[in-house]
Design a protein around this motif. Structure first.
Motif, short mmCIF file in Angstrom:
data_model
loop_
_atom_site.label_atom_id
_atom_site.label_comp_id
_atom_site.label_asym_id
_atom_site.label_seq_id
_atom_site.Cartn_x
_atom_site.Cartn_y
_atom_site.Cartn_z
N ALA A 144 39.65 64.38 56.93
CA ALA A 144 39.20 63.68 55.73
C ALA A 144 39.17 62.19 56.01
O ALA A 144 39.96 61.69 56.82
CB ALA A 144 40.13 63.98 54.55
N GLU A 145 38.24 61.50 55.37
CA GLU A 145 38.11 60.05 55.56
C GLU A 145 37.92 59.38 54.21
O GLU A 145 37.40 59.99 53.27
CB GLU A 145 36.90 59.74 56.44
N PHE A 160 44.33 53.06 45.42
CA PHE A 160 44.25 52.71 46.83
C PHE A 160 43.10 53.46 47.50
O PHE A 160 42.12 52.88 47.92
CB PHE A 160 45.59 52.98 47.50
N HIS A 161 43.21 54.78 47.57
CA HIS A 161 42.14 55.59 48.17
C HIS A 161 42.36 57.05 47.80
O HIS A 161 43.34 57.39 47.15
CB HIS A 161 42.09 55.40 49.69
N ALA A 162 41.42 57.91 48.22
CA ALA A 162 41.52 59.33 47.91
C ALA A 162 41.57 60.15 49.19
O ALA A 162 41.01 59.77 50.22
CB ALA A 162 40.34 59.78 47.07
N LEU A 163 42.25 61.27 49.10
CA LEU A 163 42.37 62.22 50.21
C LEU A 163 41.79 63.55 49.73
O LEU A 163 42.28 64.12 48.76
CB LEU A 163 43.85 62.36 50.58
N ARG A 164 40.72 64.01 50.37
CA ARG A 164 40.08 65.28 49.99
C ARG A 164 40.86 66.43 50.61
O ARG A 164 41.14 66.43 51.80
CB ARG A 164 38.63 65.30 50.44
N HIS A 178 41.41 57.79 58.37
CA HIS A 178 40.97 59.02 58.99
C HIS A 178 42.17 59.96 59.06
O HIS A 178 43.10 59.70 59.83
CB HIS A 178 40.42 58.76 60.40
N TYR A 179 42.15 61.01 58.25
CA TYR A 179 43.21 62.00 58.23
C TYR A 179 42.84 63.18 59.13
O TYR A 179 41.69 63.60 59.14
CB TYR A 179 43.42 62.54 56.81
N ASP A 180 43.83 63.71 59.84
CA ASP A 180 43.62 64.88 60.70
C ASP A 180 44.72 65.90 60.40
O ASP A 180 45.89 65.64 60.62
CB ASP A 180 43.66 64.46 62.17
N PHE A 181 44.31 67.07 59.89
CA PHE A 181 45.23 68.14 59.54
C PHE A 181 45.08 69.34 60.48
O PHE A 181 45.55 70.43 60.16
CB PHE A 181 45.00 68.59 58.09
N SER A 182 44.44 69.16 61.62
CA SER A 182 44.15 70.29 62.51
C SER A 182 45.41 70.96 63.05
O SER A 182 45.36 72.12 63.45
CB SER A 182 43.23 69.86 63.66
N GLY A 183 46.55 70.28 63.05
CA GLY A 183 47.81 70.87 63.50
C GLY A 183 48.78 71.16 62.37
O GLY A 183 49.99 71.25 62.59
N TRP A 240 44.46 54.31 60.44
CA TRP A 240 43.83 53.25 59.66
C TRP A 240 43.23 52.24 60.62
O TRP A 240 43.89 51.81 61.57
CB TRP A 240 44.85 52.53 58.77
N LYS A 241 41.99 51.84 60.36
CA LYS A 241 41.36 50.72 61.08
C LYS A 241 41.19 49.63 60.04
O LYS A 241 40.54 49.83 59.01
CB LYS A 241 40.02 51.13 61.66
N VAL A 242 41.80 48.49 60.30
CA VAL A 242 41.83 47.39 59.34
C VAL A 242 41.16 46.18 59.96
O VAL A 242 41.48 45.79 61.09
CB VAL A 242 43.29 47.06 58.94
N SER A 243 40.23 45.60 59.21
CA SER A 243 39.54 44.40 59.73
C SER A 243 39.36 43.41 58.59
O SER A 243 39.27 43.77 57.42
CB SER A 243 38.19 44.78 60.33
N GLY A 244 39.32 42.16 58.97
CA GLY A 244 39.13 41.07 58.03
C GLY A 244 39.24 39.76 58.77
O GLY A 244 39.47 39.73 59.99
N PRO A 245 39.11 38.65 58.07
CA PRO A 245 39.14 37.34 58.74
C PRO A 245 40.46 37.07 59.48
O PRO A 245 40.46 36.39 60.50
CB PRO A 245 38.95 36.33 57.62
N ARG A 246 41.56 37.62 58.97
CA ARG A 246 42.86 37.39 59.62
C ARG A 246 43.53 38.68 60.06
O ARG A 246 44.71 38.67 60.45
CB ARG A 246 43.78 36.61 58.67
#
Length: 140
Positions: free
Chosen positions: A95-96, A85-89, A109-114, A122-128
């Motif tokens: 991390a992105e 699926f994806h990787a998390l650094r 877009h992961y945020d661990f500042s807290g 997650w930003k998801v885009s596509g035809p539908r």
């Protein structure tokens, strides 16, 4: 510790809240529940159970499972059928990553500042598809 440095830092039960802003449908969907990350021989198994609230519909239960695998300074996240699926650094406050699933595109877009509270957007885009999903986690 203000950010996760090891895959096992995620082990445990996390409460979660989710907000999905669906631009195509013109609605906001809410979910709340928990994610349990249990150790297995290759890393962690992520099991999520939420109550989903879609406007104009009765509340429903949703589940999902991911396989989290240690991969050096990253966590390789796979679908439950073991497709990547994806990787998390690890070791970063933010991390992105990007996932292509033609014709759709997923940006995380992961945020661990807290930490140990954390957020993934997650930003998801596509035809539908055109939505943003934000999930907030807090260790129980």
């Amino acid at each position: 510790m203000n950010r996760p440095r090891n895959i096992l830092d995620f082990k445990g039960v996390w409460s979660l809240t989710r907000l999905i802003r669906d631009e195509r449908a013109g609605q906001i969907i809410q979910a709340e529940g928990e994610a349990e990350l249990q150790q297995d021989a290759q890393g962690l198994i992520y099991d999520e159970t939420v109550t989903l609230r879609i406007p104009g519909q009765p509340a429903m239960t949703g589940t999902r499972r991911y396989l989290w695998r240690a991969a050096g300074d990253q966590i390789a996240i796979h679908f439950d059928d073991d497709r990547y699926f994806h990787a998390l650094r690890l070791g970063q406050t933010r991390a992105e990553d990007h996932h292509d699933c033609p014709p759709d595109s997923y940006d995380a877009h992961y945020d661990f500042s807290g930490w140990p509270r954390w957020t993934v957007r997650w930003k998801v885009s596509g035809p539908r598809k055109s939505y943003e999903m934000e999930t907030k986690y807090a260790l129980r």
